[in-house]
Design a protein around this motif. Sequence first.
Motif, short mmCIF file in Angstrom:
data_model
loop_
_atom_site.label_atom_id
_atom_site.label_comp_id
_atom_site.label_asym_id
_atom_site.label_seq_id
_atom_site.Cartn_x
_atom_site.Cartn_y
_atom_site.Cartn_z
N ALA A 122 42.98 40.01 42.48
CA ALA A 122 43.31 39.72 40.95
C ALA A 122 43.57 41.10 40.50
CB ALA A 122 42.07 39.09 40.26
N ALA A 123 43.05 42.02 40.71
CA ALA A 123 43.33 43.52 40.16
C ALA A 123 44.63 43.93 40.63
CB ALA A 123 42.15 44.39 40.75
N HIS B 270 47.29 42.24 38.77
CA HIS B 270 47.41 42.19 37.30
C HIS B 270 47.63 43.97 37.30
CE1 HIS B 270 45.82 38.25 37.58
NE2 HIS B 270 46.69 38.12 36.29
N LEU C 220 41.68 41.10 32.68
CA LEU C 220 40.66 40.87 33.42
C LEU C 220 39.51 41.32 32.99
CD1 LEU C 220 42.23 41.79 36.87
CD2 LEU C 220 41.83 39.57 35.96
N TYR D 98 36.24 38.86 32.45
CA TYR D 98 35.99 38.40 33.58
C TYR D 98 34.99 39.53 34.34
CZ TYR D 98 36.23 37.26 38.32
OH TYR D 98 35.78 37.18 39.81
#
Length: 161
Positions: free
Chosen positions: A80-81, A84, A91, A94
């Motif tokens: 995810a990092a 993004h 993020l 989250y």
Amino acid sequence: MESGMPLSGGQRALIRESWQRVSGSPVQHGLVLFSRLFDLDPDLLPLFQYNCKQFASPQECLSAPEFLDHIRKVMLVIDAAVNHLENLSCLEEYLCNLGKKHQAVGVKVESFSTVGESLLYMLEKCLGASFSPEMQEAWSKLYSAVVKAMQRGWETLPEGD
């Protein structure tokens, strides 16, 4: 998510290129990361309990299906990092909540530096000679930004009065 040193376009490219080579085998590479983590800090092993069962050894933990699920989740956070990189701030909430969860199970903020060291070790082992000093610096910056957001989960005491 404010990062003291934003990633340059070249650093983002290095992270994406290297992650593309690693992300196809998340459990395999996650096992390298966590094996290194337990080598560096065996005291972290008791934090991983499933159904109130303590693991007798890192090897027992690393082969447990529940722990393999944890590895998948960790690799998804990294994914995810990476996905993004242009906008890590999306993020923030989250990662802050993820920090709270880690605090609740007894993880100490200091342990994140050992996790970061283990992440770099895994990348170096999996990428070999292509893991350059520039790539290491880029990953260190990204990991630092992620950890800063997670640490805010520790620091969510009400302000004021």
